[in-house]
Motif scaffolding. Structure first.
Motif, PDB file in Angstrom:
ATOM      1  N   THR A 146      59.484  -9.146  -8.157  1.00 43.33           N
ATOM      2  CA  THR A 146      58.964  -9.561  -6.850  1.00 43.33           C
ATOM      3  C   THR A 146      58.606  -8.371  -5.957  1.00 43.33           C
ATOM      4  N   CYS A 147      58.488  -7.188  -6.577  1.00 45.57           N
ATOM      5  CA  CYS A 147      57.861  -6.017  -5.953  1.00 45.57           C
ATOM      6  C   CYS A 147      58.639  -5.415  -4.782  1.00 45.57           C
ATOM      7  N   ALA A 148      59.951  -5.496  -4.810  1.00 45.11           N
ATOM      8  CA  ALA A 148      60.741  -4.881  -3.742  1.00 45.11           C
ATOM      9  C   ALA A 148      60.531  -3.370  -3.695  1.00 45.11           C
ATOM     10  N   PHE A 149      60.444  -2.725  -4.864  1.00 49.18           N
ATOM     11  CA  PHE A 149      60.185  -1.286  -4.886  1.00 49.18           C
ATOM     12  C   PHE A 149      58.862  -0.973  -4.182  1.00 49.18           C
ATOM     13  N   SER A 150      57.866  -1.793  -4.395  1.00 48.53           N
ATOM     14  CA  SER A 150      56.552  -1.566  -3.793  1.00 48.53           C
ATOM     15  C   SER A 150      56.619  -1.662  -2.274  1.00 48.53           C
ATOM     16  N   VAL A 151      57.323  -2.668  -1.774  1.00 51.34           N
ATOM     17  CA  VAL A 151      57.474  -2.829  -0.323  1.00 51.34           C
ATOM     18  C   VAL A 151      58.142  -1.597   0.276  1.00 51.34           C
ATOM     19  N   VAL A 152      59.214  -1.134  -0.364  1.00 53.07           N
ATOM     20  CA  VAL A 152      59.938   0.039   0.137  1.00 53.07           C
ATOM     21  C   VAL A 152      59.048   1.276   0.101  1.00 53.07           C
ATOM     22  N   ALA A 153      58.320   1.457  -1.003  1.00 47.85           N
ATOM     23  CA  ALA A 153      57.471   2.645  -1.138  1.00 47.85           C
ATOM     24  C   ALA A 153      56.371   2.671  -0.088  1.00 47.85           C
ATOM     25  N   LEU A 154      55.683   1.549   0.111  1.00 51.40           N
ATOM     26  CA  LEU A 154      54.593   1.517   1.085  1.00 51.40           C
ATOM     27  C   LEU A 154      55.117   1.659   2.508  1.00 51.40           C
ATOM     28  N   ALA A 155      56.257   1.053   2.788  1.00 52.47           N
ATOM     29  CA  ALA A 155      56.846   1.205   4.117  1.00 52.47           C
ATOM     30  C   ALA A 155      57.254   2.650   4.382  1.00 52.47           C
ATOM     31  N   ALA A 156      57.544   3.398   3.309  1.00 58.57           N
ATOM     32  CA  ALA A 156      57.944   4.806   3.442  1.00 58.57           C
ATOM     33  C   ALA A 156      56.748   5.750   3.446  1.00 58.57           C
ATOM     34  N   GLY A 157      55.525   5.223   3.232  1.00 54.82           N
ATOM     35  CA  GLY A 157      54.344   6.072   3.325  1.00 54.82           C
ATOM     36  C   GLY A 157      53.644   6.368   2.023  1.00 54.82           C
ATOM     37  N   ALA A 158      53.902   5.578   0.968  1.00 55.72           N
ATOM     38  CA  ALA A 158      53.177   5.777  -0.290  1.00 55.72           C
ATOM     39  C   ALA A 158      51.685   5.543  -0.078  1.00 55.72           C
ATOM     40  N   GLU A 159      50.865   6.272  -0.827  1.00 50.17           N
ATOM     41  CA  GLU A 159      49.414   6.091  -0.735  1.00 50.17           C
ATOM     42  C   GLU A 159      48.977   4.787  -1.402  1.00 50.17           C
ATOM     43  N   LYS A 160      49.583   4.476  -2.546  1.00 50.61           N
ATOM     44  CA  LYS A 160      49.174   3.309  -3.331  1.00 50.61           C
ATOM     45  C   LYS A 160      50.314   2.934  -4.264  1.00 50.61           C
ATOM     46  N   VAL A 161      50.495   1.621  -4.508  1.00 47.32           N
ATOM     47  CA  VAL A 161      51.452   1.159  -5.504  1.00 47.32           C
ATOM     48  C   VAL A 161      50.762   0.134  -6.396  1.00 47.32           C
ATOM     49  N   VAL A 162      50.839   0.357  -7.698  1.00 46.95           N
ATOM     50  CA  VAL A 162      50.332  -0.603  -8.675  1.00 46.95           C
ATOM     51  C   VAL A 162      51.535  -1.307  -9.295  1.00 46.95           C
ATOM     52  N   ASN A 163      51.621  -2.623  -9.093  1.00 46.52           N
ATOM     53  CA  ASN A 163      52.730  -3.428  -9.587  1.00 46.52           C
ATOM     54  C   ASN A 163      52.293  -4.191 -10.833  1.00 46.52           C
ATOM     55  N   VAL A 164      53.068  -4.065 -11.911  1.00 45.39           N
ATOM     56  CA  VAL A 164      52.717  -4.727 -13.159  1.00 45.39           C
ATOM     57  C   VAL A 164      53.897  -5.565 -13.638  1.00 45.39           C
TER      58      VAL A 164
END
Length: 307
Positions: free
Chosen positions: A146-164
């Motif tokens: 359910t992409c919790a890592f993605s939410v955390v990364a983008l909230a921390a300033g990641a440029e892009k997250v690809v979820n598979v």
């Protein structure tokens, strides 16, 4: 039973942060290896992994717990030892929607409708590490659920997250988690793919600076760690031609971190082990090797380039 009630009584029941209150699965409480107790404000989740020792065991725990949790609106009991892991609202009213709360971030959870709530509390050390590493990074989140890592990364300033992930339903919940936290939808991509058969499509979304490997330890017909983890590690150089960081996760009590170390040594020997993240204190274990494995590796640049 008293150990569970003591844990509940020592905790401020009007707190918002989601957490594990009692972790019998770690074998630190003899006779209670079959039970865990989690809090997703304002609900308690009592999970049973074996048949309770007495027919009225759940009734007694539930009755004793209620006055110790004045801010809690409901107690959900899940029977993981039964087919389909059925759940019941034992007392109170289950609010909808319900969220796991982590600081200023929220995540949808569904306590009475599916085996897993949708947010893994024991993964918090990995989320904290990612929060420190993600800024300006291009992140690949494999087995994203359910992409919790993605939410955390983008909230921390990641440029892009690809979820598979293979599950379109899980990825739809992941999209909802991004919307819930008001994250720019252009920052995340969601691919419903069988990862072991889709490297070409995944690679085209790269290159990546940071890769998260968080597969199930055993999922028949999909992924079996002992034979398939090496297939993930072998692909890292082509996903990260300029090098980068890897968070290798494994939740398999029967496999120690020596298993992951051997996989990396054989399948990507250039990768350097930096650390094993310390497990969260809410998840004590009498045998630390049984705990969730979170190993951080550094991949050097250029190891996939032809000579």
């Amino acid at each position: 039973m008293q150990a569970i009630l003591d844990a509940l009584g020592s905790w401020p029941s009007r707190a918002q942060e989601s957490r594990r209150l009692f972790h019998g699965r770690g074998r630190c409480f003899p006779g209670l290896e079959f039970v865990t107790l989690d809090y997703f404000s304002p609900v308690l989740l009592l999970t049973l992994y074996e048949t309770p020792p007495a027919p009225d065991w759940v009734d007694r725990v539930a009755s004793a717990a209620r006055p110790l949790a004045p801010g809690v609106q409901a107690l959900v009991v899940q029977h993981r030892y039964q087919v389909g892991a059925p759940s019941q609202v034992f007392w109170g009213d289950l609010p909808e929607p319900l969220y796991a709360r982590r600081g200023r971030l929220c995540f949808h959870v569904h306590l009475a409708r599916q085996q897993n709530a949708g947010f893994f509390l024991d993964m918090e050390p990995g989320r904290q590490w990612l929060e420190q590493q993600a800024i300006n990074k291009r992140v690949l989140n494999l087995f994203a659920y359910t992409c919790a890592f993605s939410v955390v990364a983008l909230a921390a300033g990641a440029e892009k997250v690809v979820n598979v992930d293979m599950s379109s339903a899980a990825l739809n919940l992941g999209r909802a988690n991004h919307q819930l936290n008001n994250l720019d939808k252009r920052g995340a991509e969601f691919l419903a793919e069988d990862i072991l058969k889709s490297w070409g499509r995944i690679k085209r979304r790269g290159p990546f600076d940071l890769v998260i490997l968080d597969p199930p330890s055993y999922q028949k017909g999909s992924f079996i760690a002992q034979k398939d983890y090496a297939k993930l590690v072998r692909r890292l150089p082509e996903l990260m031609p300029a090098g980068g960081l890897v968070l290798a996760c494994l939740n398999a009590p029967e496999l120690g971190d020596d298993f992951l170390k051997a996989v990396f040594a054989a399948s990507c020997p250039e990768a350097k082990l930096l650390e094993r993240l310390v497990p969260h204190t809410d998840f004590p274990d009498a045998q630390p090797e049984r705990q969730l494995k979170l190993l951080v590796y550094q991949l050097p640049p250029g190891i996939n380039e032809p000579e």
